[in-house]
Design a protein around this motif. Structure first.
Motif, mmCIF file in Angstrom:
data_model
loop_
_atom_site.group_PDB
_atom_site.id
_atom_site.type_symbol
_atom_site.label_atom_id
_atom_site.label_comp_id
_atom_site.label_asym_id
_atom_site.label_seq_id
_atom_site.Cartn_x
_atom_site.Cartn_y
_atom_site.Cartn_z
ATOM 1 N N VAL A 94 0.840 -1.147 -0.006
ATOM 2 C CA VAL A 94 -0.024 0.129 0.069
ATOM 3 C C VAL A 94 0.975 1.320 0.022
ATOM 4 O O VAL A 94 1.746 1.206 0.581
ATOM 5 C CB VAL A 94 -0.902 0.081 1.305
ATOM 6 N N ARG A 95 0.472 2.108 -0.915
ATOM 7 C CA ARG A 95 1.407 3.534 -0.744
ATOM 8 C C ARG A 95 0.306 4.563 -0.683
ATOM 9 O O ARG A 95 -0.928 4.594 -0.493
ATOM 10 C CB ARG A 95 1.993 3.388 -2.243
ATOM 11 N N SER A 96 0.884 6.037 -0.997
ATOM 12 C CA SER A 96 0.024 6.902 -0.633
ATOM 13 C C SER A 96 -0.828 7.542 -1.654
ATOM 14 O O SER A 96 -0.653 7.090 -2.597
ATOM 15 C CB SER A 96 1.120 8.383 -0.244
ATOM 16 N N ALA A 97 -1.841 8.570 -1.050
ATOM 17 C CA ALA A 97 -2.715 8.974 -2.047
ATOM 18 C C ALA A 97 -2.469 10.086 -2.887
ATOM 19 O O ALA A 97 -1.478 10.863 -2.470
ATOM 20 C CB ALA A 97 -3.975 9.445 -1.264
ATOM 21 N N ARG A 98 -3.135 10.371 -4.016
ATOM 22 C CA ARG A 98 -2.886 11.477 -4.764
ATOM 23 C C ARG A 98 -4.288 12.292 -4.916
ATOM 24 O O ARG A 98 -5.244 11.884 -4.887
ATOM 25 C CB ARG A 98 -2.093 11.140 -6.037
ATOM 26 N N GLU A 99 -3.911 13.426 -5.411
ATOM 27 C CA GLU A 99 -5.251 14.311 -5.589
ATOM 28 C C GLU A 99 -6.164 13.682 -6.829
ATOM 29 O O GLU A 99 -7.311 13.793 -6.843
ATOM 30 C CB GLU A 99 -4.803 15.712 -6.117
ATOM 31 N N THR A 100 -5.457 12.921 -7.929
ATOM 32 C CA THR A 100 -6.174 12.435 -9.004
ATOM 33 C C THR A 100 -6.966 11.320 -8.398
ATOM 34 O O THR A 100 -8.203 11.355 -8.816
ATOM 35 C CB THR A 100 -5.230 11.789 -10.033
ATOM 36 N N ASP A 101 -6.826 10.768 -7.191
ATOM 37 C CA ASP A 101 -7.672 9.706 -6.712
ATOM 38 C C ASP A 101 -8.778 10.162 -6.046
ATOM 39 O O ASP A 101 -9.871 9.514 -6.238
ATOM 40 C CB ASP A 101 -6.968 8.897 -5.622
ATOM 41 N N LEU A 102 -9.032 11.299 -5.499
ATOM 42 C CA LEU A 102 -10.013 11.982 -4.998
ATOM 43 C C LEU A 102 -11.255 12.222 -6.082
ATOM 44 O O LEU A 102 -12.421 12.054 -5.756
ATOM 45 C CB LEU A 102 -9.702 13.475 -4.254
ATOM 46 N N GLU A 103 -10.799 12.867 -7.267
ATOM 47 C CA GLU A 103 -11.731 13.029 -8.382
ATOM 48 C C GLU A 103 -12.166 11.860 -8.843
ATOM 49 O O GLU A 103 -13.420 11.767 -9.347
ATOM 50 C CB GLU A 103 -11.003 14.183 -9.224
ATOM 51 N N LEU A 104 -11.301 10.964 -9.111
ATOM 52 C CA LEU A 104 -11.632 9.767 -9.780
ATOM 53 C C LEU A 104 -12.642 8.802 -8.880
ATOM 54 O O LEU A 104 -13.594 8.188 -9.401
ATOM 55 C CB LEU A 104 -10.318 8.730 -9.737
ATOM 56 N N LEU A 105 -12.526 8.852 -7.402
ATOM 57 C CA LEU A 105 -13.243 7.942 -6.710
ATOM 58 C C LEU A 105 -14.843 8.472 -6.530
ATOM 59 O O LEU A 105 -15.559 7.949 -5.943
ATOM 60 C CB LEU A 105 -12.693 7.960 -5.231
ATOM 61 N N ARG A 106 -14.975 9.902 -6.658
ATOM 62 C CA ARG A 106 -16.326 10.495 -6.654
ATOM 63 C C ARG A 106 -17.313 9.805 -7.311
ATOM 64 O O ARG A 106 -18.648 9.773 -6.732
ATOM 65 C CB ARG A 106 -16.299 11.925 -6.994
ATOM 66 N N GLN A 107 -17.261 9.010 -8.542
ATOM 67 C CA GLN A 107 -17.998 8.338 -9.281
ATOM 68 C C GLN A 107 -18.589 7.209 -8.572
ATOM 69 O O GLN A 107 -19.521 6.450 -8.941
ATOM 70 C CB GLN A 107 -17.463 8.038 -10.430
ATOM 71 N N PHE A 108 -17.893 6.632 -7.627
ATOM 72 C CA PHE A 108 -18.283 5.627 -6.857
ATOM 73 C C PHE A 108 -18.980 5.640 -5.651
ATOM 74 O O PHE A 108 -19.331 5.020 -4.833
ATOM 75 C CB PHE A 108 -17.204 4.859 -6.387
ATOM 76 N N GLY A 109 -19.809 6.914 -5.414
ATOM 77 C CA GLY A 109 -20.666 7.126 -4.197
ATOM 78 C C GLY A 109 -19.804 7.454 -2.927
ATOM 79 O O GLY A 109 -19.251 8.428 -2.974
ATOM 80 N N SER A 110 -19.777 6.682 -2.022
ATOM 81 C CA SER A 110 -18.873 6.653 -0.834
ATOM 82 C C SER A 110 -18.250 5.785 -0.644
ATOM 83 O O SER A 110 -18.290 4.548 0.255
ATOM 84 C CB SER A 110 -20.050 6.774 0.309
ATOM 85 N N PRO A 111 -17.004 5.599 -1.079
ATOM 86 C CA PRO A 111 -16.199 4.656 -1.047
ATOM 87 C C PRO A 111 -15.057 4.640 -0.015
ATOM 88 O O PRO A 111 -15.240 5.730 0.787
ATOM 89 C CB PRO A 111 -15.171 4.639 -2.274
ATOM 90 N N THR A 112 -14.525 3.537 0.492
ATOM 91 C CA THR A 112 -13.371 3.322 1.356
ATOM 92 C C THR A 112 -12.072 3.536 0.759
ATOM 93 O O THR A 112 -11.724 2.781 -0.226
ATOM 94 C CB THR A 112 -13.628 2.411 2.159
ATOM 95 N N LEU A 113 -11.118 4.523 1.193
ATOM 96 C CA LEU A 113 -10.009 4.563 0.621
ATOM 97 C C LEU A 113 -8.786 4.149 1.385
ATOM 98 O O LEU A 113 -8.706 4.735 2.498
ATOM 99 C CB LEU A 113 -9.583 5.924 -0.059
ATOM 100 N N ALA A 114 -8.049 3.033 1.125
ATOM 101 C CA ALA A 114 -7.087 2.652 2.056
ATOM 102 C C ALA A 114 -5.835 3.094 1.223
ATOM 103 O O ALA A 114 -5.625 2.974 0.189
ATOM 104 C CB ALA A 114 -6.984 0.959 2.131
ATOM 105 N N TYR A 115 -4.869 3.822 1.913
ATOM 106 C CA TYR A 115 -3.779 4.173 1.558
ATOM 107 C C TYR A 115 -2.820 4.503 2.606
ATOM 108 O O TYR A 115 -2.971 4.529 4.001
ATOM 109 C CB TYR A 115 -4.000 5.607 0.936
#
Length: 311
Positions: A94-115
């Protein structure tokens, strides 16, 4: 805007799917899942996965429904594995999150992000994003652990069950992905390569397996728990990749891949390549893929890889 676009997308999807094809909320061959309506999206578990040489082979990657490949600092690549149908016992490194991830994940409703974490200036954006962000400091104590066979930082692993994220197969239903029989057209293609400044992905079609074998930086991609990585569909999505306001510790800029908007794509399935157009009007909308004449373009049933290539 969100309700209107979702309603139109649902009507279009139902017209396309009936009667020959059912929307699959999961991508593994365990049976189709009925479509969910607006506001009924379940959660997915998204895990940021390391993808440099010392991090390979990864664990748990073969169980993901969708794997996204994005460019990060110094032209390297990082993966995001999205789980909705089944969750493996261990995922990582597992590695760190990026700004791209936040916009990408919005299409999944309320996801859990592990990072594993993020730079300090990104923390406010993560905290305000519509997701459940669980880094080691916020997750249950038994969720993450350090392996002993690799050097840090390439040895952080996740036990997904400890997060109690409860992914559901219907979680992918509103993302714009459609699964069904191979459409007419396309051109025969058995190999495709996507290059980042300092990373490379190659996909080779294996007819007798009905899958695309993945190579990363010239080496066959394998996992510690399920063998070779072999998606059924590969999407090369051409996006704007621009500089962001964030940098790593060495001063390298963190690139931002724009996944809201529209552009061209190439969909690889069944040993053929299909020219496509992707469209995501707003962050809360899913990403639709259509043929040049505007018809929905279904994916082959199985794991999907989406590689964000620079337009």
């Amino acid at each position: 805007m969100r309700l209107r676009s979702t309603a139109l997308a649902t009507v279009a999807a139902l017209a396309f799917l009936a009667p020959a094809c059912t929307l699959s909320g999961g991508t593994h061959p365990d049976g189709d899942v009925p479509p969910t309506g607006p506001g009924q999206r379940g959660r997915v578990l998204a895990v940021k996965i390391d993808n440099v040489g010392p991090a390979r082979p990864q664990t748990g990657l073969g169980a993901a429904d969708v794997v996204y490949a994005e460019q990060v600092e110094a032209g390297l690549s990082r993966l995001m594995a999205v789980y909705a149908t089944r969750v493996p016992p261990v995922v990582g490194p597992v590695r760190s999150a990026r700004e791209t991830d936040l916009e990408l994940l919005r299409q999944f409703g309320s996801p859990t992000l592990a990072y594993s974490g993020a730079q300090s200036k990104l923390h406010p954006l993560i905290e305000s994003a519509p997701l459940r962000a669980l880094s080691p400091g916020k997750a249950p104590a038994d969720a993450y652990y350090r392996g002993t066979t690799r050097p840090a930082p390439h040895n952080l692993f996740l036990r997904p069950a400890a997060l109690k994220s409860a992914p559901s197969a219907g979680s992918l239903a509103d993302t714009g992905f459609r699964f069904g029989p191979r459409p007419a057209g396309g051109t025969p293609k058995t190999r495709a390569t996507v290059r980042f400044p300092a990373a490379r992905f190659t996909f080779d079609w294996v007819e007798y397996e009905g899958r695309w074998r993945v190579s990363m930086d010239g080496r066959r991609a394998r996992t510690t728990d399920s063998g070779e990585v072999a998606p059924a569909t590969v999407v090369i999505q051409y996006v704007t990749v621009r500089q962001s306001r964030f940098h790593d510790r060495s001063g390298n800029n963190s690139p931002f891949s724009e996944t809201v908007g529209s552009g061209r794509a190439q969909v690889l399935r069944d040993g053929r390549a299909y020219d496509a157009r992707w469209d995501r009007p707003a962050p809360d909308d899913g990403t639709g893929f259509t043929t040049p004449d505007g018809e929905p373009l279904p994916f082959a049933k199985g794991q999907v890889w989406v590689v964000f290539a620079k337009a």
